[in-house]
Scaffold this active site. Structure first.
Site, PDB file in Angstrom:
ATOM      1  N   ASP A  16      12.058  29.296  51.236  1.00  0.00           N
ATOM      2  CA  ASP A  16      11.031  28.993  50.232  1.00  0.00           C
ATOM      3  C   ASP A  16      10.119  27.854  50.692  1.00  0.00           C
ATOM      4  OD1 ASP A  16       9.708  29.371  47.855  1.00  0.00           O
ATOM      5  OD2 ASP A  16      11.124  28.203  46.653  1.00  0.00           O
ATOM      6  N   ASN A  18       6.633  28.286  51.793  1.00  0.00           N
ATOM      7  CA  ASN A  18       5.519  28.619  52.696  1.00  0.00           C
ATOM      8  C   ASN A  18       4.170  28.293  52.052  1.00  0.00           C
ATOM      9  OD1 ASN A  18       7.491  29.676  54.319  1.00  0.00           O
ATOM     10  ND2 ASN A  18       6.945  31.816  54.001  1.00  0.00           N
ATOM     11  N   TRP A  21       3.544  24.568  51.930  1.00  0.00           N
ATOM     12  CA  TRP A  21       3.271  24.088  53.280  1.00  0.00           C
ATOM     13  C   TRP A  21       1.782  24.291  53.603  1.00  0.00           C
ATOM     14  CZ3 TRP A  21       1.268  25.882  57.828  1.00  0.00           C
ATOM     15  CH2 TRP A  21       1.577  25.151  58.998  1.00  0.00           C
ATOM     16  N   HIS A  33       2.924  31.657  55.420  1.00  0.00           N
ATOM     17  CA  HIS A  33       3.858  32.754  55.726  1.00  0.00           C
ATOM     18  C   HIS A  33       3.931  32.986  57.237  1.00  0.00           C
ATOM     19  CE1 HIS A  33       4.334  33.403  51.528  1.00  0.00           C
ATOM     20  NE2 HIS A  33       3.135  33.917  51.316  1.00  0.00           N
ATOM     21  N   SER A  61      11.370  39.226  47.537  1.00  0.00           N
ATOM     22  CA  SER A  61      12.206  39.553  46.385  1.00  0.00           C
ATOM     23  C   SER A  61      11.589  40.695  45.574  1.00  0.00           C
ATOM     24  CB  SER A  61      12.382  38.324  45.491  1.00  0.00           C
ATOM     25  OG  SER A  61      11.206  38.074  44.749  1.00  0.00           O
ATOM     26  N   GLU A  63      10.895  40.527  42.637  1.00  0.00           N
ATOM     27  CA  GLU A  63       9.880  39.892  41.773  1.00  0.00           C
ATOM     28  C   GLU A  63       8.615  39.515  42.540  1.00  0.00           C
ATOM     29  OE1 GLU A  63      13.177  38.996  41.710  1.00  0.00           O
ATOM     30  OE2 GLU A  63      13.600  40.018  39.811  1.00  0.00           O
ATOM     31  N   TRP A  65       6.705  41.304  44.142  1.00  0.00           N
ATOM     32  CA  TRP A  65       5.644  42.310  43.969  1.00  0.00           C
ATOM     33  C   TRP A  65       4.628  41.854  42.929  1.00  0.00           C
ATOM     34  CZ3 TRP A  65       5.395  45.687  47.696  1.00  0.00           C
ATOM     35  CH2 TRP A  65       6.549  46.164  48.311  1.00  0.00           C
ATOM     36  N   LEU A 127      24.863  38.218  66.871  1.00  0.00           N
ATOM     37  CA  LEU A 127      24.507  37.918  65.471  1.00  0.00           C
ATOM     38  C   LEU A 127      23.975  39.168  64.760  1.00  0.00           C
ATOM     39  CD1 LEU A 127      23.794  35.677  63.269  1.00  0.00           C
ATOM     40  CD2 LEU A 127      21.508  35.685  64.292  1.00  0.00           C
TER      41      LEU A 127
HETATM   42  C1  IPE Z   1      12.513  33.371  46.355  1.00  0.00           C
HETATM   43  O1  IPE Z   1      11.407  32.535  46.364  1.00  0.00           O
HETATM   44  C2  IPE Z   1      12.200  34.637  47.129  1.00  0.00           C
HETATM   45  C3  IPE Z   1      12.084  34.463  48.573  1.00  0.00           C
HETATM   46  C4  IPE Z   1      12.234  33.363  49.238  1.00  0.00           C
HETATM   47  C5  IPE Z   1      11.778  35.689  49.290  1.00  0.00           C
HETATM   48  P1  IPE Z   1      10.330  32.549  45.198  1.00  0.00           P
HETATM   49  O2  IPE Z   1       9.308  31.521  45.546  1.00  0.00           O
HETATM   50  O3  IPE Z   1       9.838  33.916  44.958  1.00  0.00           O
HETATM   51  O4  IPE Z   1      11.202  32.098  43.949  1.00  0.00           O
HETATM   52  P2  IPE Z   1      10.796  31.377  42.592  1.00  0.00           P
HETATM   53  O5  IPE Z   1       9.674  32.170  42.012  1.00  0.00           O
HETATM   54  O6  IPE Z   1      10.371  29.992  42.943  1.00  0.00           O
HETATM   55  O7  IPE Z   1      12.035  31.382  41.779  1.00  0.00           O
HETATM   56  C1  IPE Z   2       8.583  31.824  50.342  1.00  0.00           C
HETATM   57  O1  IPE Z   2       7.523  30.950  50.203  1.00  0.00           O
HETATM   58  C2  IPE Z   2       8.166  33.137  50.951  1.00  0.00           C
HETATM   59  C3  IPE Z   2       8.180  34.283  50.030  1.00  0.00           C
HETATM   60  C4  IPE Z   2       8.583  34.262  48.793  1.00  0.00           C
HETATM   61  C5  IPE Z   2       7.712  35.540  50.579  1.00  0.00           C
HETATM   62  P1  IPE Z   2       6.627  30.936  48.898  1.00  0.00           P
HETATM   63  O2  IPE Z   2       5.469  31.848  49.101  1.00  0.00           O
HETATM   64  O3  IPE Z   2       7.427  31.205  47.689  1.00  0.00           O
HETATM   65  O4  IPE Z   2       6.131  29.425  48.906  1.00  0.00           O
HETATM   66  P2  IPE Z   2       5.931  28.468  47.656  1.00  0.00           P
HETATM   67  O5  IPE Z   2       7.195  28.488  46.868  1.00  0.00           O
HETATM   68  O6  IPE Z   2       4.775  29.017  46.883  1.00  0.00           O
HETATM   69  O7  IPE Z   2       5.649  27.140  48.251  1.00  0.00           O
HETATM   70 MG    MG Z   3       8.400  30.024  46.372  1.00  0.00          MG
END
Ligand code: IPE
Ligand code: IPE
Ligand code: MG
Length: 236
Positions: A16, A18, A21, A33, A61, A63, A65, A127
């Protein structure tokens, strides 16, 4: 990398941060990403060196989408590009690629590339890298229940035989042990629908580091901390 007594057999990571960042640098989220994909490489290599057997990465995830179409599209393109470019390296590093989730939700070309990469690396015995894609822990449990019901209807099993072990065999993760260590980057203290069934006795480790900044030494730190944990599984 410093020596640790206990290396987790299976590490799961919620990658989480990206977006944050990228935001910190005034860049579009997709740049975050892209940088995150580099951390995937770093972490896979680190797990190989530490002799971890399984690494499960939450990449997209069920969600996710809900995100803007352009971001979803960019993520799917990035997944396909990553797989195409990195498969030779997975082969070279003896990494076996696997995937869990509702994979048929993915765009056709990404699915094709995913299956090509899985097939190409199937004989590797280092792995096992498991990508969670269009993955939801609750979906997985529902799909598991449907699969069990089908087996009962077909007379393959008797419902009196259903127990924890049998149910586990109807989940996407049936071929893998439960994670020993779950790492979440970027400080959020939640599971976000990841491996709900499998994490019942997993050690949790949350770091404020954003995923693109997560390096081999951060992985080693998490593993060292894991080595200091006392796992009691409800005993004394
Ligand atoms: C969880 O991160 C899903 C992935 C890292 C792929 P999210 O950024 O989607 O989660 P929430 O929305 O903060 O719970
Ligand atoms: C995690 O980073 C990657 C995916 C869920 C695909 P985020 O995109 O959720 O990054 P934040 O949480 O918005 O910083
Ligand atoms: Mg996130």
């Amino acid at each position: 990398m410093s020596a640790t007594k206990t290396v987790p057999r299976h590490i799961a990571i919620i990658m989480d941060g990206n977006g944050r960042w990228a935001k910190q640098r005034g860049l579009p989220r997709i740049k975050g990403h892209e940088e995150g994909a580099k951390a995937v490489r770093e972490c896979t290599e680190g797990c190989g060196e530490l002799k971890v057997d399984f690494l499960t990465l939450y990449a997209f995830s069920a969600e996710n989408w809900r995100r803007p179409k352009a971001e979803v599209f960019a993520l799917m393109r990035l997944l396909e590009k990553f797989l195409k470019e990195k498969t030779p390296e997975l082969l070279e590093k003896n990494v076996r690629l696997q995937a869990i989730g509702r994979l048929t939700d993915l765009p056709g070309s990404a699915q094709k590339q995913l299956h090509r990469s899985i097939e190409a690396t199937a004989k590797n015995d280092g792995l096992t890298l498991i990508l969670a894609l269009s993955y939801g822990g609750r979906d997985e449990i529902i799909d598991g229940i449907k699969s069990l019901l089908r087996a009962v209807e077909l007379g393959h099993i008797d419902k009196a035989m259903i127990d924890v072990e049998m149910f586990s065999k109807h989940l996407y993760t049936r071929y893998y042990p439960d994670p020993d260590l779950l790492i979440r980057t970027s400080g959020e203290m939640r599971l976000s629908n990841f491996l709900l069934w499998q994490t019942s006795y997993t050690e949790l480790y949350v770091t404020p580091k954003l995923w693109p900044d997560f390096k081999k030494k951060d992985l080693a730190e998490a593993v060292e901390e894991f080595g200091r944990r006392q796992r009691r599984y409800g005993g004394v």
